[in-house]
Design a protein around this motif. Sequence first.
Motif, short mmCIF file in Angstrom:
data_model
loop_
_atom_site.label_atom_id
_atom_site.label_comp_id
_atom_site.label_asym_id
_atom_site.label_seq_id
_atom_site.Cartn_x
_atom_site.Cartn_y
_atom_site.Cartn_z
N GLU A 117 0.82 14.92 23.94
CA GLU A 117 1.00 16.37 23.92
C GLU A 117 -0.13 17.07 24.69
O GLU A 117 0.11 18.05 25.39
N TYR A 118 -1.34 16.55 24.55
CA TYR A 118 -2.47 17.15 25.27
C TYR A 118 -2.26 17.05 26.78
O TYR A 118 -2.44 18.03 27.52
N ALA A 119 -1.83 15.87 27.23
CA ALA A 119 -1.58 15.69 28.66
C ALA A 119 -0.42 16.57 29.11
O ALA A 119 -0.43 17.11 30.22
N GLY A 120 0.59 16.73 28.25
CA GLY A 120 1.73 17.57 28.59
C GLY A 120 1.34 19.02 28.75
O GLY A 120 1.81 19.71 29.66
N ARG A 121 0.47 19.53 27.87
CA ARG A 121 0.02 20.92 27.98
C ARG A 121 -0.76 21.13 29.27
O ARG A 121 -0.63 22.15 29.94
N ALA A 122 -1.56 20.11 29.64
CA ALA A 122 -2.36 20.23 30.85
C ALA A 122 -1.48 20.29 32.10
O ALA A 122 -1.86 20.86 33.12
N ALA A 123 -0.27 19.70 32.02
CA ALA A 123 0.60 19.63 33.19
C ALA A 123 1.43 20.89 33.40
O ALA A 123 2.16 20.98 34.39
N HIS A 124 1.32 21.87 32.53
CA HIS A 124 2.15 23.07 32.65
C HIS A 124 1.87 23.84 33.94
O HIS A 124 2.70 24.62 34.39
N GLY A 125 0.69 23.65 34.49
CA GLY A 125 0.36 24.37 35.72
C GLY A 125 0.99 23.75 36.96
O GLY A 125 0.76 24.23 38.07
N GLU A 126 1.79 22.69 36.78
CA GLU A 126 2.50 22.05 37.87
C GLU A 126 1.58 21.38 38.88
O GLU A 126 1.97 21.14 40.02
N ARG A 127 0.35 21.07 38.50
CA ARG A 127 -0.53 20.34 39.41
C ARG A 127 0.03 18.93 39.60
O ARG A 127 0.35 18.23 38.62
N ALA A 128 0.12 18.49 40.85
CA ALA A 128 0.81 17.24 41.15
C ALA A 128 0.21 16.04 40.43
O ALA A 128 0.93 15.19 39.90
#
Length: 425
Positions: free
Chosen positions: A39-50
């Motif tokens: 979940e932590y990694a998922g939240r970090a990916a919300h910015g669509e950084r590749a």
Amino acid sequence: VAFEEAVLLVARSEQFNVSDLDLAVELFRDSGRDENLLEYAGRAAHGERAGLLALNATLLFDAGRYDEAVGHLERLGGSGEREMFAIVGYLVSARRQGAISDDEPFFTKALETFLRDHGGSPIAPGIMLALAEGIRARAGSGADKESALEEALEVLDRIQMHPKKGFYYEPALLLEAEILLDDLHRPGEAIGALESAEFRSIDKTQDAERIVMRALLEARRWNEAESRFGRLSGDADSVKAAIGSYGMGKMRFYKGEYRAAVDSLSRFAERHPWSEYANDALETAMVLKEALSEGEAPLDYYREACVAMACGRNGEAAGSLDSFLYHYPLSVLLPRVEFMRAEIHMNDGDREAAARLWNGLAEKFPLHELAPRALERMAENADEEEAKELYERILERYPDDPFIGRVRNRYIALRKSAGEEPHED
């Protein structure tokens, strides 16, 4: 904390690579695949950084959430070439280490997605090669085998036409020839794929000669084979010379020239003891020499079966062996015939029948050199507990077997995987 730092490293990195993925996945696994970390990694990916999308795709795949992992691949789109390559590199490495199976759908999906979005990349031919290898590996032996292999050949053709094929051109040619010869048993096409190729590296040239040698034997193009093998036998490259000399001896066996084959193969084994073919040459020469005491007729059936098996014609091979057993049930070749019958059953997918024949061979001919090989083949196709018992039998009964080191290593590996002490006592 370490996992969070690994995620932050990915978020800040301008040069995302496979090592970033390896570290994060290793930490995720060490946590027992903690959902909170996911979940932590998922939240970090919300910015669509590749880089973070790539990281999440890999973590979701590792957690068994295939559909979500594919969703992240799609979100990467055409803008994340380096990140997609990192995912592919991770998966290719994991497959070669046996961490993921050949039929893993995410592996194929990741490769196909990269090629769809970055087909013109200089990296693309390498991805195509990995894709073709994966398709071949999962082709199996079912009704769809041939169509899957044709698909692999189409991918390899794309490599050869790619403007940036570079390094991957030669491996693609060799893999194409191997599929044509070993999987589809079309030796003429295998020879055609290589006959006009000019390989830059010595090892690739040698690999090509190995394939052509086997293809000429399978195609029974004796005149061409004799000419090529004779020329190779005098080559300054000792490896190519060995390929030619071995091919000449094997050709004489396949043609039924048994005494000439004994001489050629014995001489080959003596002159090239370092060769990969030395053991087979010496064994074939010894088998022929022993069997000739019974005349050539039993050897004719045996030879026909050997040639048919080499060409993938299992039914024809089985027929020759059945005829052998009818006419010569007490021949010195009987243990070898039984071993071959077991292999044919394995090729046809009948493991139980193969195991019965191998076990019968080991019990009826316990002192024969193929007895430990029969037990080893049974172990290779048994569950872990039965495999351990079979390896124990070999270690106990045949401590001086030439291949005892291989057996011991496999036995120790099984004990380790079961959490047992790694010894063979």
